[in-house]
Design a protein around this motif. Structure first.
Motif, PDB file in Angstrom:
ATOM      1  N   VAL A 177       0.837  -1.199   0.000  1.00 12.32           N
ATOM      2  CA  VAL A 177       0.000   0.000   0.000  1.00 12.32           C
ATOM      3  C   VAL A 177       0.873   1.250   0.000  1.00 12.32           C
ATOM      4  O   VAL A 177       1.830   1.358   0.776  1.00 12.32           O
ATOM      5  N   ALA A 178       0.549   2.197  -0.865  1.00  9.44           N
ATOM      6  CA  ALA A 178       1.242   3.490  -0.902  1.00  9.44           C
ATOM      7  C   ALA A 178       0.356   4.498  -1.612  1.00  9.44           C
ATOM      8  O   ALA A 178      -0.445   4.134  -2.477  1.00  9.44           O
ATOM      9  N   GLY A 179       0.495   5.757  -1.236  1.00 10.21           N
ATOM     10  CA  GLY A 179      -0.294   6.798  -1.873  1.00 10.21           C
ATOM     11  C   GLY A 179      -1.782   6.627  -1.675  1.00 10.21           C
ATOM     12  O   GLY A 179      -2.583   7.073  -2.501  1.00 10.21           O
ATOM     13  N   GLY A 180      -2.165   5.954  -0.578  1.00  7.89           N
ATOM     14  CA  GLY A 180      -3.577   5.790  -0.268  1.00  7.89           C
ATOM     15  C   GLY A 180      -4.292   4.694  -1.037  1.00  7.89           C
ATOM     16  O   GLY A 180      -5.527   4.621  -1.015  1.00  7.89           O
ATOM     17  N   ARG A 181      -3.530   3.798  -1.701  1.00  2.00           N
ATOM     18  CA  ARG A 181      -4.175   2.716  -2.451  1.00  2.00           C
ATOM     19  C   ARG A 181      -3.293   1.484  -2.468  1.00  2.00           C
ATOM     20  O   ARG A 181      -2.092   1.538  -2.194  1.00  2.00           O
ATOM     21  N   VAL A 182      -3.922   0.363  -2.792  1.00  2.00           N
ATOM     22  CA  VAL A 182      -3.192  -0.898  -2.908  1.00  2.00           C
ATOM     23  C   VAL A 182      -2.571  -0.970  -4.297  1.00  2.00           C
ATOM     24  O   VAL A 182      -3.277  -0.903  -5.309  1.00  2.00           O
ATOM     25  N   LEU A 183      -1.253  -1.114  -4.343  1.00  2.00           N
ATOM     26  CA  LEU A 183      -0.554  -1.249  -5.620  1.00  2.00           C
ATOM     27  C   LEU A 183      -0.389  -2.710  -6.018  1.00  2.00           C
ATOM     28  O   LEU A 183      -0.526  -3.057  -7.194  1.00  2.00           O
TER      29      LEU A 183
END
Length: 279
Positions: A111-117
C-alpha cells in the motif's frame, strides 16, 4: 501485534516470521524473518543494523514501485543522489492461508499513496537437508492491483551503477572480518556481484549461506552482493532497465537459501543447493 510465527526444522526453531517491523514510516514497515539461525543455533540474519537501520533480516523489499519506496531509508533520485522523500509504502499482512511449524503461505497488500498497488502471495518453508544444514525456501508472487501499468525500479535504473537491489534480500550479521563470497565458477565480491548465476555463497566465521535461484525466471535476475561494506545478498528485479507489470499481471520469483553450520567449500555448497532445490 500478533505473535511471530516460528519455523522449525529437525525439531529445532530456526526462524521467526515477524508480521510488522514497527520501525516507522521511513523504514517501509513490512513482515520479515529474524532471527534465522543454523541448526547449531548461530544467528545468520541482522535486524536494524546501525549501518542500514532499514534492513530487516530476510524478506522481500523493493526500493521503487511506481516511485514509491518499499525498501526503507532514502530514495535514489537521478541527478540528486540519495534523497529523503515522503514516499514510503507499507507491506500489510492480510492473513495466513496456511501456517504450521514447517512454514506458511501468507497474503499481503503493498500500500502506498492511499491505495493498494500490489497483492502478494508469499510461501516460506523450512526444508531439512542433513545434520548441519537446512534450507529456507521462499517464493513470492506480486500481482498488479492498481488498475494500471506499474514498473519496478532500483537505484541502478535511476542512475546509480552497481546498485540494482530490490526483490528478495537477506541481511547477514556483521562480524570482525568481511565474509567470503564465491559462486560456482567465481571468487570474491566483485566477481559475483551483478552476475547471473545459479547460486552464490556468503561464508562467515562459522556459517555459510548459499542462495539459489530456483526457477528459470529467478535465475535471469542478477545477484546483488555486498561483503566489504556490509554483509548482504539479494536479487535484482530491475537491473539494466525497469521491470514493467501490466494491470492484473503477476511477477513470480523463488529463492532457496541453504543455511549451514561451518564453512562449505564450492563442492559442498553445490551439492546442498542441488538437494535443496529439488527437495
Amino acid at each position: 501485534m500478533s505473535a511471530p510465527t516460528v519455523l522449525r526444522c529437525a525439531g529445532r526453531p530456526v526462524a521467526r516470521y515477524v508480521l510488522r517491523s514497527g520501525t516507522g514510516a521511513d523504514r517501509s514497515p513490512r513482515p520479515y524473518l529474524h532471527p534465522v539461525s543454523t541448526l547449531g543455533g548461530v544467528t545468520v540474519t541482522e535486524r536494524l543494523p546501525a549501518d542500514h537501520p532499514h534492513h530487516l533480516g530476510a524478506g522481500v523489499a523493493v526500493p521503487d514501485v511506481a516511485g514509491f519506496n518499499f525498501w526503507g531509508g532514502r530514495t535514489f533520485v537521478r541527478d540528486r543522489g540519495p534523497t529523503v522523500l515522503d514516499n514510503h509504502g507499507v507491506q500489510r499482512h492480510q492473513g495466513f492461508e496456511r501456517r504450521d511449524g514447517g512454514g506458511f503461505v501468507a497474503e499481503l497488500s503493498w500500500v502506498a499513496g492511499g491505495r493498494v498497488l500490489l497483492h502478494e502471495r508469499r510461501t516460506v518453508s523450512a526444508v531439512p537437508l542433513d545434520d548441519t544444514a537446512w534450507a529456507l525456501d521462499l517464493s513470492f508472487s506480486l500481482t498488479n492491483a492498481s488498475g494500471e501499468e506499474l514498473s519496478f525500479g532500483s537505484p541502478a535504473t535511476n542512475g546509480r551503477p552497481g546498485a540494482a537491489y530490490g526483490g528478495f534480500f537477506w541481511r547477514a550479521p556483521r562480524e570482525g572480518a568481511a565474509p567470503d563470497v564465491f559462486g560456482a565458477d567465481a571468487e570474491g565480491e566483485r566477481a559475483v556481484h551483478g552476475a547471473r548465476a545459479d547460486w552464490v555463497a556468503l561464508a562467515g566465521r562459522d556459517w555459510t549461506l548459499v542462495f539459489a535461484g530456483a526457477t528459470e525466471e529467478t535465475r535471469r535476475d542478477p545477484w546483488f552482493v555486498r561483503a566489504a561494506e556490509y554483509p548482504g545478498v539479494g536479487s535484482s528485479l530491475a537491473s539494466e532497465e525497469r521491470l514493467a507489470l501490466a494491470a492484473g499481471a503477476t511477477a513470480e520469483r523463488r529463492v532457496v537459501t541453504v543455511v549451514a553450520d561451518g564453512l562449505l567449500d564450492r563442492g559442498g555448497a553445490a551439492a546442498l543447493v542441488r538437494k535443496a532445490v529439488t527437495a
